[in-house]
Design an enzyme around this catalytic site. Structure first.
Site, PDB file in Angstrom:
ATOM      1  N   HIS A  71      67.728  47.891  54.914  1.00  0.00           N
ATOM      2  CA  HIS A  71      66.541  47.171  54.425  1.00  0.00           C
ATOM      3  C   HIS A  71      66.620  45.671  54.709  1.00  0.00           C
ATOM      4  O   HIS A  71      65.606  44.980  54.667  1.00  0.00           O
ATOM      5  CB  HIS A  71      66.289  47.457  52.941  1.00  0.00           C
ATOM      6  CG  HIS A  71      67.165  46.728  51.985  1.00  0.00           C
ATOM      7  ND1 HIS A  71      68.187  47.346  51.298  1.00  0.00           N
ATOM      8  CD2 HIS A  71      67.169  45.435  51.570  1.00  0.00           C
ATOM      9  CE1 HIS A  71      68.769  46.455  50.503  1.00  0.00           C
ATOM     10  NE2 HIS A  71      68.171  45.294  50.648  1.00  0.00           N
ATOM     11  N   ASP A 116      70.549  53.819  53.475  1.00  0.00           N
ATOM     12  CA  ASP A 116      70.289  52.381  53.593  1.00  0.00           C
ATOM     13  C   ASP A 116      71.513  51.661  54.155  1.00  0.00           C
ATOM     14  O   ASP A 116      72.227  50.942  53.459  1.00  0.00           O
ATOM     15  CB  ASP A 116      69.912  51.817  52.223  1.00  0.00           C
ATOM     16  CG  ASP A 116      69.467  50.362  52.284  1.00  0.00           C
ATOM     17  OD1 ASP A 116      69.166  49.879  53.396  1.00  0.00           O
ATOM     18  OD2 ASP A 116      69.421  49.719  51.216  1.00  0.00           O
ATOM     19  N   SER A 209      72.179  42.138  48.764  1.00  0.00           N
ATOM     20  CA  SER A 209      71.899  43.267  49.636  1.00  0.00           C
ATOM     21  C   SER A 209      72.792  43.275  50.859  1.00  0.00           C
ATOM     22  O   SER A 209      73.000  42.255  51.497  1.00  0.00           O
ATOM     23  CB  SER A 209      70.455  43.213  50.138  1.00  0.00           C
ATOM     24  OG  SER A 209      69.587  43.813  49.241  1.00  0.00           O
TER      25      SER A 209
END
Length: 255
Positions: A71, A116, A209
């Protein structure tokens, strides 16, 4: 991690991709309940930067390959991406290198956040040192309750400014079965490509992230998504490196 509907809208627009209600990738950087540290303690940590600003974390896999979250690499070209490594600070020190190519997991789904994970190939090789080291991929998921650490850069409270210095927080692994159980709030949203980690009042959050979740000296997770930041009964959710290891090894050799 989700804070409010306004944040959901803002991040959805920034990503240029659909984000399911209540679920938000960790795009903006926060280690909740953590403390400042130095890169020599986490020499595999890198700062993935878009147009000169910290965007996501990542981990050194070898001298040319970085592991991060898929992402983090949506709707972006290599021309605006750089990696800073070997520094405790995202905005100074170490060495900055361009990104030659990247590859997202073909099964990544931004609606469910399955698979992911992504790999980045750098334009030049890293020189390993006390502040730049590769981290091995785990071959098996850690046990429920195992000690783990997550590191990254970012604000430590909602609306705060981004601290320049790397931070870390100690967590406990929450196994996939346990994370999907009635003990926590996710249920069927926890998929086979995910693993969780949790300690009351501590968490990773937006912007961490792609960063490393480490247990037993190995990379066991990649910061992915969750509800809130250190919300009670909602662990942080990570891409499960054990489940995705075969893909990473293959992609690293072909990106």
């Amino acid at each position: 991690m989700l804070k409010f509907v306004v944040l959901l809208c803002a991040i959805s627009c920034a990503l240029g991709a659909a984000v399911p209600e209540g679920m938000v990738p960790q795009l903006d950087g926060r280690i909740v309940g953590g403390v400042a540290t130095t890169i020599s303690s986490f020499p595999w940590q890198i700062s993935l930067q878009r147009s000169g600003s910290h965007s996501c974390g990542g981990s050194v896999y070898n001298s040319r390959i970085i592991v991060t979250a898929a992402h983090c690499l949506q709707s972006v070209s290599t021309s605006v991406l750089k990696v800073r490594r070997g520094s405790s600070y995202w905005n100074s020190g170490g060495v900055v290198v361009s990104v030659a190519a990247f590859k997202n997991h073909e099964g990544y789904n931004p609606k469910t956040m399955v698979n992911d994970i992504a790999v980045i190939r750098l334009s030049s090789s890293l020189t390993m040192s006390s502040t730049i080291k590769a981290i091995a991929l785990t071959t098996a998921a850690p046990a429920n309750g195992a000690a783990a650490t997550v590191s990254g850069w970012g604000t430590t409270s909602s609306g705060g400014s981004i601290p320049a210095q790397l931070r870390y927080v100690d967590l406990k692994i929450v196994g996939r079965t346990q994370c999907a159980s009635s003990t926590y709030g996710y249920g069927s949203q926890i998929k086979p490509s995910m693993i969780c980690a949790y300690t009351v009042g501590k968490d990773s959050c937006q912007g961490d992230s792609g960063g490393p979740l480490v247990s037993g000296g190995r990379l066991v997770g990649v910061v992915s998504w969750g509800y809130g930041c250190a919300f009670a009964n909602y662990p942080g959710v990570y891409a499960d490196v054990a489940a995705l290891r075969t893909w990473v090894v293959s992609a690293a050799s072909s990106v």
